[in-house]
Motif scaffolding. Sequence first.
Motif, PDB file in Angstrom:
ATOM      1  N   ASN A 100       0.824  -1.205   0.000  1.00 17.71           N
ATOM      2  CA  ASN A 100       0.000   0.000   0.000  1.00 17.71           C
ATOM      3  C   ASN A 100       0.865   1.265   0.000  1.00 17.71           C
ATOM      4  OD1 ASN A 100      -3.169  -0.359   0.415  1.00 17.71           O
ATOM      5  ND2 ASN A 100      -2.133  -2.089   1.408  1.00 17.71           N
ATOM      6  N   SER A 126      -6.784  -8.553   3.566  1.00 19.79           N
ATOM      7  CA  SER A 126      -7.821  -7.698   2.971  1.00 19.79           C
ATOM      8  C   SER A 126      -8.441  -6.792   4.027  1.00 19.79           C
ATOM      9  CB  SER A 126      -8.890  -8.541   2.274  1.00 19.79           C
ATOM     10  OG  SER A 126      -9.599  -9.340   3.200  1.00 19.79           O
ATOM     11  N   SER A 184      -5.956  -4.063   4.592  1.00 21.58           N
ATOM     12  CA  SER A 184      -6.025  -3.122   3.474  1.00 21.58           C
ATOM     13  C   SER A 184      -7.189  -2.154   3.658  1.00 21.58           C
ATOM     14  CB  SER A 184      -6.193  -3.903   2.163  1.00 21.58           C
ATOM     15  OG  SER A 184      -5.639  -3.223   1.075  1.00 21.58           O
ATOM     16  N   ASN A 185      -8.300  -2.663   4.142  1.00 28.14           N
ATOM     17  CA  ASN A 185      -9.457  -1.809   4.418  1.00 28.14           C
ATOM     18  C   ASN A 185      -9.159  -0.812   5.532  1.00 28.14           C
ATOM     19  OD1 ASN A 185     -12.207  -1.691   6.316  1.00 28.14           O
ATOM     20  ND2 ASN A 185     -12.560  -1.340   4.138  1.00 28.14           N
ATOM     21  N   ASN A 236      -7.103   2.016   4.238  1.00 27.28           N
ATOM     22  CA  ASN A 236      -7.940   2.948   3.485  1.00 27.28           C
ATOM     23  C   ASN A 236      -8.709   3.877   4.411  1.00 27.28           C
ATOM     24  OD1 ASN A 236      -9.141   3.806   0.848  1.00 27.28           O
ATOM     25  ND2 ASN A 236     -11.011   3.108   1.832  1.00 27.28           N
ATOM     26  N   LYS A 237      -9.124   3.360   5.578  1.00 27.42           N
ATOM     27  CA  LYS A 237      -9.849   4.200   6.547  1.00 27.42           C
ATOM     28  C   LYS A 237      -8.983   5.316   7.106  1.00 27.42           C
ATOM     29  CE  LYS A 237     -13.276   0.815   8.125  1.00 27.42           C
ATOM     30  NZ  LYS A 237     -13.734  -0.022   9.268  1.00 27.42           N
ATOM     31  N   TYR A 267      -9.457   7.893   3.898  1.00 30.02           N
ATOM     32  CA  TYR A 267     -10.713   8.241   3.240  1.00 30.02           C
ATOM     33  C   TYR A 267     -11.899   7.882   4.132  1.00 30.02           C
ATOM     34  CZ  TYR A 267     -14.182   8.668  -0.484  1.00 30.02           C
ATOM     35  OH  TYR A 267     -15.261   9.059  -1.238  1.00 30.02           O
ATOM     36  N   THR A 304      -6.393  -5.513  -1.390  1.00 24.80           N
ATOM     37  CA  THR A 304      -7.501  -4.814  -2.050  1.00 24.80           C
ATOM     38  C   THR A 304      -7.026  -3.422  -2.406  1.00 24.80           C
ATOM     39  OG1 THR A 304      -9.116  -5.994  -0.679  1.00 24.80           O
ATOM     40  CG2 THR A 304      -9.894  -4.051  -1.869  1.00 24.80           C
ATOM     41  N   ARG A 305      -7.169  -3.022  -3.657  1.00 20.44           N
ATOM     42  CA  ARG A 305      -6.798  -1.660  -4.064  1.00 20.44           C
ATOM     43  C   ARG A 305      -8.055  -0.802  -4.067  1.00 20.44           C
ATOM     44  NH1 ARG A 305      -5.962   1.380  -8.920  1.00 20.44           N
ATOM     45  NH2 ARG A 305      -6.742  -0.344 -10.193  1.00 20.44           N
ATOM     46  N   TYR A 306      -8.016   0.281  -3.294  1.00 19.25           N
ATOM     47  CA  TYR A 306      -9.179   1.151  -3.167  1.00 19.25           C
ATOM     48  C   TYR A 306      -9.055   2.343  -4.117  1.00 19.25           C
ATOM     49  CZ  TYR A 306     -10.837  -1.472   0.831  1.00 19.25           C
ATOM     50  OH  TYR A 306     -11.323  -2.471   1.632  1.00 19.25           O
ATOM     51  N   VAL A 307     -10.085   2.574  -4.893  1.00 22.57           N
ATOM     52  CA  VAL A 307     -10.160   3.729  -5.783  1.00 22.57           C
ATOM     53  C   VAL A 307     -11.248   4.632  -5.238  1.00 22.57           C
ATOM     54  CG1 VAL A 307     -10.525   4.538  -8.141  1.00 22.57           C
ATOM     55  CG2 VAL A 307      -9.432   2.310  -7.741  1.00 22.57           C
ATOM     56  N   ASN A 308     -10.845   5.721  -4.599  1.00 21.21           N
ATOM     57  CA  ASN A 308     -11.793   6.579  -3.896  1.00 21.21           C
ATOM     58  C   ASN A 308     -12.177   7.800  -4.720  1.00 21.21           C
ATOM     59  OD1 ASN A 308     -11.809   5.027  -1.472  1.00 21.21           O
ATOM     60  ND2 ASN A 308      -9.812   5.879  -0.952  1.00 21.21           N
TER      61      ASN A 308
END
Length: 582
Positions: free
Chosen positions: A24, A157, A160-161, A164-165, A168, A210-214
């Motif tokens: 990440n 995963s 990864s979440n 992201n938190k 975003y 997991t790749r996050y696209v925000n």
Amino acid sequence: MEKLLSQNINRVWASLIIDEFLKNNITQFYLSPGMRNAPLIAAMTHLQGFNKNLSIVLCMDERAAAFRALGYSKATGKPSVLVCTSGTAMANYMPAVVEAKKSNLPLIVLSADRPIELTFCDDNQTIDQTKFYGDYVQGEMNFGAPSAEISPLAMTSSLSNLINKSLYPQKGPVHFNCAFRDPLEDTQTNIPAEYIKLANIQINREGPSTRYVNLETVPDKNAIAEIAGILKKSKTGLLVIGSLAPHESTETVREFVKTLNWPTYFDVSSSLKYAFNLTDDALPTFDHPEVQSELVKNPPETVFHIGGRLTSKHYYSFLKQVPQINLVTLNLNLEKEDPSHHTKIRINAHINSTLASIMSFFEGSSLPKKELNLNFESLSKNKIKLIEEGPLAYPSISKTIIDHMPDNSTLYIGNSTVVRTFDAYFSYENRKNIKVATNRGVSGIEGFMASAAGFIDGTQKEVYLVVGDVAFIHDLNSLYFLKDLKTPMKIILVNNDGGGIFTLLPIHREKSVLDYITSPHGQTFKKTAESFGIDYVGVSNREDFLAAFKDMQKKTTHTMMEIFIDHNTNKSVYDQLKTIKL
């Protein structure tokens, strides 16, 4: 050499955790060592062989480590990872976690823990580490002790979440707790072959679990049109630029200032205060009594406040006195962030993108100039004259630093009187690009040397740190960081023997209370600097200060200038400044 450490389940999980951070693009780790986090340390050192960007900064003091991580996040906008052992170690992170939350800075706490069967029987070095940071984190994860019953993908995963938190929809701290059972060392234990196979597949795959696209948060077209219409139709207006993230570009904000063409007030934490001057139709201060009274008599119809909270409390007292003002604010912060309680429209969105969208409704040209019918020329010139002819005090310190600091420098400013004196100084005609950072989330005085060290980690550029004596004492442990910090930190320590700000407040009349609040300590810090190998100079007059500051700029090593000022002299200067008329 295999990427996955597989001697036991602890080492497998630790490998997957550190690898997920790296995937990440999180490469900065601030480590406070212990035995319980040994699996994580082993994974970090092992994975350095596969990723040369993985940086491990050894930090014995957890509180200092956390503020250093905070400084790195402030400089880059990226999260770093704090790694600690079990027990009170993570409790020492709390002040910086709170500051990160209140400042919208990404920060990740990776705490080792003892398993649940030891935690609730008063085993050594245990506390309940679940939900420890409460509402001061944006996410928390506690999987319990590593187990082959939980798949590698479930763990990575979820991590990864959590990462992201931290980014975003707004940036902030998160907490991942790892409870390790014995063995903590590399003792070989049996792990199902199928589990090792799955773990190897995960660690050897490209990219994060997991790749996050925000989405970039920008109001819809109708809302933008409404805001643009308000700004166009306002007969009078005041633009206020509050705290802006030091890592983000200010070019769009600068363009907006010129396009809107309103009188503008710049907070010191915007990094734009010194890029403009009084001839740019800027408001020099809210803190002068006459300025506030004139604004109350002739208030602007609309105030458009961009960015975070202001340093000046007098701005908010002004807003409370004129509740009819149409106050519109723009900042990505899900908290209320409204000390005056008078915000009429709150735009929770990304600043630069939203301003660009608003300007698209201005048809490619600046709006007609707005005026406040206030002339600040005489006030500003007389203030500058008084400061220049007066003794060494906080106002002359901030003016000298700004006037003589190299262009495109970085200034990290302490709290209390320090940040207020820089916020109060505004040039009549000079302009200078100076990146400014300070910890104004909860305005604590601890952790400033550590934060400045973290800022250097993130930028690899020298930092000028201006800090008061009480804040310096709070963060003495962080001088330890300088021995391995290759880029110089230049510390300007203002020593007025205690918390001088309280001598400027009405509490100064209560002599029986004042000594306790100001906390006079009677210390000087030459020997402290020398014990850490820091070049030192002490000054007590204006001429020596200017000469020492110019000399400091030539140094390529860590340096410290201790400025000695007197409480009574400083108070006298501030009292005289208040008497200057508009």
